[in-house]
Design a protein around this motif. Structure first.
Motif, PDB file in Angstrom:
ATOM      1  N   LEU A 269      35.230  37.678  34.211  1.00 40.87           N
ATOM      2  CA  LEU A 269      35.627  38.731  33.298  1.00 40.87           C
ATOM      3  C   LEU A 269      34.950  39.956  33.365  1.00 40.87           C
ATOM      4  O   LEU A 269      33.543  39.967  33.517  1.00 40.87           O
TER       5      LEU A 269
ATOM      6  N   ALA B 198      33.332  42.692  43.841  1.00 40.79           N
ATOM      7  CA  ALA B 198      33.814  41.298  43.458  1.00 40.79           C
ATOM      8  C   ALA B 198      33.452  40.217  44.410  1.00 40.79           C
ATOM      9  O   ALA B 198      33.089  39.251  43.835  1.00 40.79           O
TER      10      ALA B 198
ATOM     11  N   THR C 201      38.779  50.062  33.975  1.00 39.30           N
ATOM     12  CA  THR C 201      39.378  50.158  35.214  1.00 39.30           C
ATOM     13  C   THR C 201      38.496  49.778  36.409  1.00 39.30           C
ATOM     14  O   THR C 201      38.544  48.477  36.618  1.00 39.30           O
TER      15      THR C 201
ATOM     16  N   ILE D 273      35.698  36.131  24.890  1.00 35.67           N
ATOM     17  CA  ILE D 273      35.395  34.847  24.759  1.00 35.67           C
ATOM     18  C   ILE D 273      34.302  34.589  23.697  1.00 35.67           C
ATOM     19  O   ILE D 273      33.333  35.378  23.705  1.00 35.67           O
TER      20      ILE D 273
END
Ligand SMILES: Cc1cc2nc3c(=O)[nH]c(=O)nc-3n(C[C@H](O)[C@H](O)[C@H](O)COP(=O)(O)OP(=O)(O)OC[C@H]3O[C@@H](n4cnc5c(N)ncnc54)[C@H](O)[C@@H]3O)c2cc1C
Length: 436
Positions: free
Chosen positions: A255, A418, A377, A263
């Protein structure tokens, strides 16, 4: 209760790559994704009569992790249109129009001065917290612009260019967020600009994420929101909104930093996470696609950093079923709350401030800032955050690992980051689960 080797939370680039690596190494992996689609902050959707990237749009060969995926899955790139006309704001606030060469000459001095010390500040792009940046990072990008002796015209144009990259008011962004990506391109600001906003993937982000997902050996379960992660003696217990419990030896949480606060972790996450959840990261901008009547000359426009759109570009030229020509623009602003996506008149006004004389007929966008699965973003840090927290945010906590572009080293904030983080954490998990 289902029991697996690894639960990956989130099926964006970080999660998909981590799940693929772990699954292909022979582990039993379950990926849980809250949305009804994969891709996370990348999302190719058919809107305004065209496939549009509602999230990430551009990639480049100087980004090694995404480029390795492009090679692996044989994806091509296509160039966004080169601008024939440039619009910007004159010192007296009037509209200026000129050539690309004129605009580049206007911003060259400011761009270079902003990043002049990049080679000593961050000597290696792959280590963004090492170097003089540790002392400099308390400065915002705005602090640095304020020390440069630029004309109002050059200053507005330069600031707008950086709002396009940093998607936040410049006084809220640490100088490291600007310098790190220039460090990633060997200190060349022109290359950094090209890398971040020039080449699109043929068949879109959705084409690439579909291919990666097809290579994930385990299940990718959509519409499944994780609510809690509780560490146990043998790993962790993951619970979802529908009350399902899954036991895993390891968890890879992908996340975004802001959304991780959604969470419930037991034990609580370390202070570094709680502090970031309280502060939030700097990113807070907007990206909006707009349909404009007619085929207009290819242009880019820059306003000021205080306008709803600081950057505007013509991206696609289309003809609808009735034979009407139209152009699709994309706009970027530093503060999502300055743009009302439901109000066409306010969007028209925002466009007029950058490039007058266009008629907007339709809008397509997603407010990532109010989307609880993102709340951000693309990652940019507040002053001091990057050098203070990045290394700690990369550390696993017991059975829980953290892979997100938000904690990547090289192109943190980009798709490349990522993938870097997904590779990093999947290999850490493998090291720990492999029999020694
Ligand atoms: C408007 C915009 C434009 C961008 N432009 C570019 C660009 O041009 N080039 C570029 O390289 N990058 C760009 N980016 C950044 C890029 O999209 C991200 O860096 C990258 O996609 C992040 O991948 P990730 O896997 O780290 O995170 P994400 O893609 O955010 O993945 C996290 C996943 O976790 C899921 N999730 C969240 N909460 C839960 C939960 N409780 N349970 C289960 N699942 C959950 C989310 O739905 C999501 O799928 C842009 C981003 C935005 C928003």
């Amino acid at each position: 209760m289902q029991s697996v080797d690894v639960v990956v939370i989130g099926a964006g680039f970080a999660g998909l790559v981590a799940a693929r690596e772990l699954g292909q190494a022979g582990l039993n992996v379950l990926t849980l994704e809250a949305r009804d689609r994969i891709g996370g902050r990348t999302w190719t959707d058919h809107r305004l009569g065209h496939d549009l990237e509602i999230g990430a749009n551009w990639v480049h060969w100087v980004q090694p992790h995404i480029w390795a995926e492009m090679t692996r899955y044989q994806r091509g790139i296509v160039r966004s249109p080169q601008s024939e006309e440039m619009y910007w704001r004159g010192s007296d606030g009037s509209q200026r129009c000129g050539t690309l060469a004129e605009f580049m000459a206007l911003i060259d001095e400011g761009q270079q001065q902003l990043i002049d010390d990049v080679r000593t500040a961050i000597p290696r792009g792959s280590a963004p917290t090492e170097g003089e940046i540790r002392q400099l990072d308390r400065l915002s990008v705005q602090d640095r612009f304020d020390t440069l002796n630029l004309s109002q015209e050059a200053r507005d144009a330069n600031e707008s260019v950086w709002v396009g990259h940093l998607n936040a008011p410049l006084h809220q962004v640490g100088i490291s967020s600007a310098l790190r990506w220039v460090a990633a391109t060997g200190g060349h600001w022109q290359l950094m600009h090209e890398a971040s906003a020039t080449y699109r993937i043929v068949d879109g982000m959705g084409g690439l994420t579909t291919l990666i997902a097809a290579d994930v050996p385990g299940e990718i379960r959509l519409n499944t929101t994780v609510t809690s992660v509780t560490q146990t003696e043998t790993g962790a217990l993951v619970e979802t909104t529908d009350g399902e419990q899954i036991q895993a030896r390891k968890v890879v949480n992908t996340l975004p930093v802001n959304a991780s606060a959604g969470i419930h972790f037991t034990p609580e996450l370390p202070d570094v996470w709680l502090r970031q959840h309280a502060e939030t990261v700097a990113s807070q901008g907007t990206k909006v696609w707009m349909r404009v009547e007619g085929h207009i000359p290819r242009f880019s426009g820059y306003a000021t950093q205080h306008d709803p759109f600081s950057v505007l570009k013509a991206e696609f030229y289309c003809t609808d079923a009735e034979g009407k020509d139209y152009t699709i623009l994309v706009g970027f602003g530093g503060d999502h709350s300055r743009v009302d996506l439901e109000d066409l008149a306010s969007i028209q006004d925002a466009v007029d401030r950058v490039r007058p004389g266009l008629t907007i007929t339709e809008v397509a966008a997603h407010d990532w800032m109010t989307d609880p699965l993102a709340l951000t973003t693309w990652m940019t840090h507040r002053p001091g955050q990057l050098t203070r927290d990045l290394t700690e945010l990369q550390q696993p906590q017991g059975a829980v690992h953290f892979a997100t572009t938000d904690n990547a080293n090289l192109w943190g904030g980009f798709i490349d980051g990522a993938i870097e983080s997904g590779l990093r954490e999947s290999h850490r998990v493998l090291e720990e689960l492999r029999p020694h």
